[in-house]
Design a protein around this motif. Structure first.
Motif, mmCIF file in Angstrom:
data_model
loop_
_atom_site.group_PDB
_atom_site.id
_atom_site.type_symbol
_atom_site.label_atom_id
_atom_site.label_comp_id
_atom_site.label_asym_id
_atom_site.label_seq_id
_atom_site.Cartn_x
_atom_site.Cartn_y
_atom_site.Cartn_z
ATOM 1 N N LEU A 30 -6.344 12.228 1.799
ATOM 2 C CA LEU A 30 -7.121 11.528 2.836
ATOM 3 C C LEU A 30 -6.922 10.025 2.703
ATOM 4 O O LEU A 30 -6.678 9.336 3.702
ATOM 5 C CB LEU A 30 -8.607 11.888 2.728
ATOM 6 N N THR A 31 -6.983 9.510 1.475
ATOM 7 C CA THR A 31 -6.771 8.069 1.276
ATOM 8 C C THR A 31 -5.327 7.683 1.609
ATOM 9 O O THR A 31 -5.091 6.621 2.190
ATOM 10 C CB THR A 31 -7.110 7.657 -0.160
ATOM 11 N N ALA A 32 -4.369 8.540 1.241
ATOM 12 C CA ALA A 32 -2.972 8.241 1.552
ATOM 13 C C ALA A 32 -2.731 8.284 3.059
ATOM 14 O O ALA A 32 -2.002 7.451 3.599
ATOM 15 C CB ALA A 32 -2.053 9.234 0.838
ATOM 16 N N SER A 90 -2.816 3.438 8.902
ATOM 17 C CA SER A 90 -3.202 2.062 9.236
ATOM 18 C C SER A 90 -2.021 1.105 9.159
ATOM 19 O O SER A 90 -2.078 0.004 9.715
ATOM 20 C CB SER A 90 -4.318 1.585 8.313
ATOM 21 N N SER A 91 -0.952 1.509 8.493
ATOM 22 C CA SER A 91 0.209 0.625 8.377
ATOM 23 C C SER A 91 1.191 0.781 9.531
ATOM 24 O O SER A 91 2.126 -0.003 9.648
ATOM 25 C CB SER A 91 0.932 0.888 7.063
ATOM 26 N N ALA A 117 0.818 -1.218 0.000
ATOM 27 C CA ALA A 117 0.000 0.000 0.000
ATOM 28 C C ALA A 117 0.848 1.262 0.000
ATOM 29 O O ALA A 117 0.349 2.331 -0.350
ATOM 30 C CB ALA A 117 -0.921 -0.005 1.218
ATOM 31 N N PHE A 118 2.113 1.143 0.363
ATOM 32 C CA PHE A 118 2.963 2.324 0.358
ATOM 33 C C PHE A 118 3.242 2.826 -1.051
ATOM 34 O O PHE A 118 3.637 3.964 -1.236
ATOM 35 C CB PHE A 118 4.273 2.064 1.094
ATOM 36 N N GLY A 119 3.035 1.980 -2.049
ATOM 37 C CA GLY A 119 3.138 2.440 -3.429
ATOM 38 C C GLY A 119 2.106 3.526 -3.714
ATOM 39 O O GLY A 119 2.390 4.510 -4.391
#
Length: 184
Positions: free
Chosen positions: A117-119, A125-126, A66-68
């Motif tokens: 916001l999504t980032a 969350s990570s 998800a960090f991508g």
């Protein structure tokens, strides 16, 4: 009919400086740097740089795909913000009147707010709360999540200011465009 051409005034007018505003030299607008929109763009650039630098510098393992997304959002919006910042700082917006700058500013900042916001949610969350505080993995991710939240809030405030500017602070958009007070 013979006297018709005598009644037509063919005199043309020129601007006071003799040079159209489109062809005026490019200058740095110091007032923009001191304005609230300029200060917010500087905050977005500085903290956006921190977000993507912290994510790019962190050790990403297999389960952290998800960090991508986080780095894509951070780098893309950072570059686009630099481009828009240069346009406003060098006063290039009046030279391109065919671009609806007020709408562009509003929609760009609104989209950037949603993307950040999504980032922010993905990044926050990570962060593993069970990992040791003070470790490299925890510190980078927590700091990147914090700065992503700061950038998201600054894009949100910029969206609100662009909305007020486009709206003309109480008048409708047609009135503000007709009077020329539609600058971001």
């Amino acid at each position: 009919m013979a006297d018709f051409p005598d009644k037509i005034n063919t005199q043309t007018s020129t601007s006071s400086s003799g040079v159209s505003s489109r062809f005026a030299p490019v200058t740095v607008d110091i007032r923009f740097l001191k304005s609230s929109v300029g200060i917010l763009m500087l905050v977005e650039l500085a903290f956006g740089l921190l977000v993507w630098a912290l994510i790019a510098g962190s050790r990403i393992s297999r389960g952290d795909a998800a960090f991508g997304w986080v780095i894509f959002v951070a780098v893309t919006l950072w570059i686009l913000t630099i481009v828009i910042f240069v346009f406003y700082m060098l006063r290039l917006t009046p030279k391109l009147p065919m671009v609806p700058w007020a709408h562009l500013c509003l929609y760009f900042n609104l989209g950037a707010t949603v993307l950040y916001l999504t980032a922010f949610i993905t990044n926050a969350s990570s962060v593993d709360p069970t990992s040791l505080k003070g470790t490299y993995r925890y510190n980078n991710r927590a700091a990147a999540a914090f700065f992503a939240g700061v950038v998201m809030i600054s894009y949100g405030i910029s969206t609100f200011l662009c909305f007020l500017s486009m709206r003309g602070q109480g008048s409708n958009a047609a009135t503000s465009q007709a009077t020329g007070s539609n600058s971001a």
